[in-house]
Design a protein around this motif. Structure first.
Motif, mmCIF file in Angstrom:
data_model
loop_
_atom_site.group_PDB
_atom_site.id
_atom_site.type_symbol
_atom_site.label_atom_id
_atom_site.label_comp_id
_atom_site.label_asym_id
_atom_site.label_seq_id
_atom_site.Cartn_x
_atom_site.Cartn_y
_atom_site.Cartn_z
ATOM 1 N N LYS A 105 74.900 66.541 -5.957
ATOM 2 C CA LYS A 105 74.473 65.925 -6.956
ATOM 3 C C LYS A 105 74.847 64.454 -7.183
ATOM 4 O O LYS A 105 75.211 63.926 -8.331
ATOM 5 N N MET A 106 74.650 63.788 -6.232
ATOM 6 C CA MET A 106 75.151 62.388 -6.106
ATOM 7 C C MET A 106 74.012 61.417 -6.258
ATOM 8 O O MET A 106 72.854 61.714 -5.938
ATOM 9 N N GLU A 107 74.128 60.359 -7.350
ATOM 10 C CA GLU A 107 73.025 59.325 -7.396
ATOM 11 C C GLU A 107 73.288 58.153 -6.401
ATOM 12 O O GLU A 107 74.542 58.096 -5.941
ATOM 13 N N LEU A 108 72.171 57.452 -6.377
ATOM 14 C CA LEU A 108 72.323 56.461 -5.284
ATOM 15 C C LEU A 108 73.136 55.162 -5.791
ATOM 16 O O LEU A 108 74.023 54.960 -5.050
ATOM 17 N N ASP A 109 73.222 54.925 -7.168
ATOM 18 C CA ASP A 109 74.110 53.803 -7.643
ATOM 19 C C ASP A 109 75.573 54.371 -7.554
ATOM 20 O O ASP A 109 76.585 53.578 -7.291
ATOM 21 N N GLU A 110 75.866 55.461 -7.799
ATOM 22 C CA GLU A 110 77.321 56.166 -7.311
ATOM 23 C C GLU A 110 77.714 56.231 -6.009
ATOM 24 O O GLU A 110 78.804 55.799 -5.805
ATOM 25 N N LEU A 111 76.792 56.403 -5.101
ATOM 26 C CA LEU A 111 76.960 56.242 -3.743
ATOM 27 C C LEU A 111 77.426 54.754 -3.347
ATOM 28 O O LEU A 111 78.366 54.596 -2.661
ATOM 29 N N LEU A 112 76.582 53.924 -3.796
ATOM 30 C CA LEU A 112 76.773 52.456 -3.365
ATOM 31 C C LEU A 112 78.102 51.646 -4.044
ATOM 32 O O LEU A 112 78.671 50.963 -3.656
ATOM 33 N N ARG A 113 78.630 52.306 -5.301
ATOM 34 C CA ARG A 113 79.711 51.654 -5.915
ATOM 35 C C ARG A 113 80.952 52.246 -5.525
ATOM 36 O O ARG A 113 82.039 51.882 -6.009
ATOM 37 N N SER A 114 80.850 53.380 -4.666
ATOM 38 C CA SER A 114 82.072 54.089 -4.154
ATOM 39 C C SER A 114 82.714 53.404 -3.163
ATOM 40 O O SER A 114 82.222 52.394 -2.382
ATOM 41 N N SER A 115 84.166 53.521 -2.953
ATOM 42 C CA SER A 115 84.948 53.110 -2.081
ATOM 43 C C SER A 115 84.615 53.234 -0.603
ATOM 44 O O SER A 115 84.281 54.690 -0.468
ATOM 45 N N ALA A 116 84.466 52.584 0.475
ATOM 46 C CA ALA A 116 83.938 52.973 1.648
ATOM 47 C C ALA A 116 85.104 52.413 2.638
ATOM 48 O O ALA A 116 85.270 51.357 2.664
ATOM 49 N N LYS A 145 83.431 56.508 5.917
ATOM 50 C CA LYS A 145 83.927 57.491 4.868
ATOM 51 C C LYS A 145 83.934 57.130 3.297
ATOM 52 O O LYS A 145 84.578 55.880 3.031
ATOM 53 N N VAL A 146 83.363 57.697 2.535
ATOM 54 C CA VAL A 146 82.829 57.333 1.324
ATOM 55 C C VAL A 146 83.502 58.484 0.222
ATOM 56 O O VAL A 146 83.377 59.657 0.334
ATOM 57 N N VAL A 147 84.263 57.889 -0.554
ATOM 58 C CA VAL A 147 84.847 58.551 -1.793
ATOM 59 C C VAL A 147 84.203 58.174 -3.020
ATOM 60 O O VAL A 147 84.216 57.374 -3.567
ATOM 61 N N GLY A 174 82.987 58.177 -6.945
ATOM 62 C CA GLY A 174 83.722 58.150 -8.332
ATOM 63 C C GLY A 174 83.710 59.496 -9.038
ATOM 64 O O GLY A 174 84.608 59.449 -9.884
ATOM 65 N N ASN A 175 82.861 60.239 -8.825
ATOM 66 C CA ASN A 175 83.091 61.694 -9.692
ATOM 67 C C ASN A 175 84.128 62.402 -9.331
ATOM 68 O O ASN A 175 84.138 63.786 -9.720
ATOM 69 N N GLY A 176 84.728 62.235 -8.132
ATOM 70 C CA GLY A 176 85.877 63.253 -7.797
ATOM 71 C C GLY A 176 85.228 64.295 -6.924
ATOM 72 O O GLY A 176 85.995 64.972 -6.658
ATOM 73 N N THR A 177 84.201 64.211 -6.579
ATOM 74 C CA THR A 177 83.817 65.214 -5.237
ATOM 75 C C THR A 177 84.393 65.021 -4.105
ATOM 76 O O THR A 177 85.278 64.217 -3.711
ATOM 77 N N THR A 178 84.223 66.073 -3.150
ATOM 78 C CA THR A 178 84.826 65.835 -1.738
ATOM 79 C C THR A 178 84.346 64.705 -1.108
ATOM 80 O O THR A 178 83.021 64.416 -1.238
ATOM 81 N N PRO A 179 84.885 63.841 -0.182
ATOM 82 C CA PRO A 179 84.579 62.737 0.573
ATOM 83 C C PRO A 179 83.389 63.124 1.535
ATOM 84 O O PRO A 179 83.254 64.274 1.900
ATOM 85 N N VAL A 180 82.587 61.860 1.590
ATOM 86 C CA VAL A 180 81.177 62.242 2.627
ATOM 87 C C VAL A 180 81.242 61.391 3.531
ATOM 88 O O VAL A 180 81.978 60.284 3.504
ATOM 89 N N ALA A 181 80.443 61.559 4.812
ATOM 90 C CA ALA A 181 80.441 60.684 5.680
ATOM 91 C C ALA A 181 79.126 59.956 5.839
ATOM 92 O O ALA A 181 78.160 60.769 5.717
ATOM 93 N N VAL A 182 78.775 58.856 5.749
ATOM 94 C CA VAL A 182 77.646 58.097 5.613
ATOM 95 C C VAL A 182 77.498 57.036 7.020
ATOM 96 O O VAL A 182 78.295 56.408 7.109
ATOM 97 N N VAL A 191 72.299 58.438 6.542
ATOM 98 C CA VAL A 191 72.206 59.832 6.801
ATOM 99 C C VAL A 191 73.774 60.221 6.107
ATOM 100 O O VAL A 191 74.812 59.836 6.564
ATOM 101 N N VAL A 192 73.853 61.078 5.084
ATOM 102 C CA VAL A 192 74.994 61.702 4.421
ATOM 103 C C VAL A 192 75.130 63.051 4.855
ATOM 104 O O VAL A 192 74.253 63.803 4.813
ATOM 105 N N THR A 193 76.498 63.070 5.376
ATOM 106 C CA THR A 193 76.814 64.395 5.983
ATOM 107 C C THR A 193 78.232 64.918 5.322
ATOM 108 O O THR A 193 78.680 63.926 4.712
ATOM 109 N N ASP A 194 78.684 65.894 5.284
ATOM 110 C CA ASP A 194 80.085 66.383 5.180
ATOM 111 C C ASP A 194 80.984 65.498 5.883
ATOM 112 O O ASP A 194 80.738 65.189 7.158
ATOM 113 N N PHE A 195 82.224 65.202 5.180
ATOM 114 C CA PHE A 195 83.259 64.476 6.011
ATOM 115 C C PHE A 195 84.214 65.512 6.374
ATOM 116 O O PHE A 195 84.838 66.486 5.804
#
Length: 531
Positions: free
Chosen positions: A427-438, A451-453, A455-463, A509-513
């Motif tokens: 359920k992640m939006e593009l702007d939310e992904l790009l404004r997150s800490s990497a 490694k991207v965390v 802002g909505n508090g979900t589990t980190p993802v690997a981009v 490419v966005v996968t689980d971290f």
């Protein structure tokens, strides 16, 4: 008696007069439309004519650019969203926007609006998201008014000129989930006792201000914090509170460029933080920094007691000297050998420390661009920065198309630059992904992995950033088909593919971290368990 033809002529002659005497259409405009026209009047410069379609001759504002309406059970359609972002509008935020009772989302970021944040926005009691970042707003933070909004979840006032101290009224923002006040001129301390009133806070960014004093230990007790805790580039002093170790491991901590001192505690999640979380604090020492802490001198190395008066007097009187015992000679020899060995160990330690620092300095110079981007977003491309992309959400999206880049308005089938979710649970939006800490995890022939965390508090993802380069439409369709096939794979040894992004400038490419080591370590541990 007049004939029908004469009567018809009379009506045709009077028709222009009747049309001229009808009430103006502006009187039929809804109250929501009048409030929006007040904002248009407060805009002094509209270089891109973004508000040119806003006309008082309309019955309602629902077709105006940037306006989103929703039907209500009584009273017809009402304004629920206003998004006029990135248009370089000059002027101020009209207080009349607070008279929109059903407004849920107000997005005016990326303009040149000045003045204060109007406290009258508190009258828009349905407001959930307020995005005014990247403007020229000044004055104190009206926390007393904004925290009176019962549904406010997202407050982003970054990159403005707000000044003054952090108000204690922030404790009333009990529904707030994201508080972003970075790059302002806020001063004073980070008050204690405020953050206990924010049990739902997931992301806190106070970086690049003039804050001073100690870090409140209660920040470690925020129960919902799972995104970013960014206090970098301030004037904070004191030590790192051990209570911060109670934060979840998913929290990205950033304390860089402060005046913190002392040894970094190794409690809880603090032990798993990387060195980038503590850089540029001259007084900090200990792991993970390559700065050793000075140990206190042990009591066994204390100087021997001075000779007694009896010994001194006998020596001075020239009496007979006692012979030196063999055990004393052995003790002196052992002490001399230990001293030489200690000097050798110190010399080797200094040699390795100098060598490591030179190596780290070389790596820092090589990866300077990567470290400067950590915590601010993923990509240097202007069309991939958060402030150049549409501020979309699951509730509303900008209808004016002004925030679109690289053809993001096209569909996914045309390789138009959309974040395509493979997993329905993503359920992640593009702007939310790009404004997150990497944070950079590694580099290779297939691009850079972050490694991207979010802002909505979900589990980190690997981009994985595959880089730019033009590609034919056939290559995109082939890539999309392969991604869809991989996304259907479910196996414990295969990392799940969540989403992908394709445009002329970037391919992601966005996968689980997967935490705790690398693939080789995981395979080795599994083999050991089997054997």
């Amino acid at each position: 008696m007049r004939s029908p033809l004469q009567s018809l002529r009379t009506v045709l002659l009077l028709l222009p007069l009747l049309l001229a005497l009808r009430p103006p259409a502006a009187d039929a405009l809804s109250p929501d439309g009048l409030a929006l026209l007040a904002f248009k009047s407060a805009v002094t410069d509209d270089p891109s004519a973004a508000l040119s379609s806003w006309s008082g001759a309309d019955a309602d504002p629902c077709r105006w650019v940037g306006v989103t309406c929703a039907n209500t059970s009584s009273g017809g359609p009402r304004v629920v969203g206003l998004a006029v972002a990135g248009k370089n509008l000059s002027g101020h935020v009209a207080p009349e926007l607070g008279s929109l009772p059903l407004l849920r989302r107000l997005n005016l970021h990326g303009n040149r609006l000045t003045g204060a944040v109007p406290p009258a926005l508190a009258n828009a009691t349905s407001l959930r998201s307020l995005f005014l970042y990247d403007n020229r707003l000044a004055g104190p933070l009206p926390a007393a008014a904004l925290c009176a909004l019962p549904r406010l979840q997202n407050l982003d006032l970054s990159r403005n000129a707000l000044d003054g101290a952090l108000p204690a009224e922030l404790a009333r923002c009990g529904q707030l989930e994201r508080l972003l006040l970075a790059e302002n001129a806020l001063s004073g301390g980070i008050q204690a006792g405020v953050w206990r009133g924010m049990p739902r806070l997931q992301m806190l960014d106070l970086s690049s201000n003039n804050l001073s004093g100690a870090i409140p230990p209660e920040l470690g007790g925020l129960p919902a914090l799972a995104g970013t805790l960014n206090l970098s580039r301030n004037h904070l002093t004191g030590g790192v509170p051990p209570e911060l170790g109670r934060l979840p491991a998913t929290v990205t901590l950033d304390l860089r460029f402060n005046n913190l001192s002392g040894e970094i505690p190794q409690s809880g999640s603090l032990a798993s933080q990387g060195p980038t979380a503590f850089l540029n604090n001259p007084g900090l020492c200990g792991f993970p920094l390559q700065v050793p802490c000075r140990a206190a001198a042990p009591s066994s190395l204390s100087p021997p007691p001075p000779p007694s008066s009896a010994t001194s007097s006998s020596g001075a009187g020239g009496g007979p000297r006692q012979p030196v015992r063999t055990s004393l000679i052995v003790l002196i020899s052992v002490a001399d050998a230990a001293g030489v060995a200690l000097i050798g160990v110190v010399a080797v330690y200094v040699y390795w420390k100098v060598r490591d620092r030179r190596r780290v300095a070389g790596n820092d110079a090589k990866d300077k661009g990567d470290h400067e981007e950590e915590g601010r977003g993923l990509f240097p491309c202007p069309c991939m920065r958060a402030d150049a992309c549409a501020d979309s959400s699951s509730e509303f999206s900008d209808e004016d198309g002004g925030d679109k880049c690289n053809g993001s308005g096209r569909g996914a089938g045309e390789a138009g630059g959309e974040l395509v979710a493979i997993d329905k649970g993503f359920k992640m939006e593009l702007d939310e992904l790009l404004r997150s800490s990497a944070y950079v995890l590694g580099k290779g022939g297939k691009g850079i992995v972050y490694k991207v965390v979010v802002g909505n508090g979900t589990t980190p993802v690997a981009v994985r950033r595959l880089g730019g380069g033009a590609a034919a439409p056939e290559r995109y369709r082939e890539f999309a088909a392969e991604a869809a096939a991989i996304g259907r794979v479910r196996h414990p040894n295969v990392v799940r593919l969540r989403a992908y992004y394709w445009s002329a400038d970037e391919k992601l490419v966005v996968t689980d971290f997967v935490n705790n080591g690398n693939l080789a370590t995981a395979l080795r541990e599994k083999k050991t368990q089997i054997s």
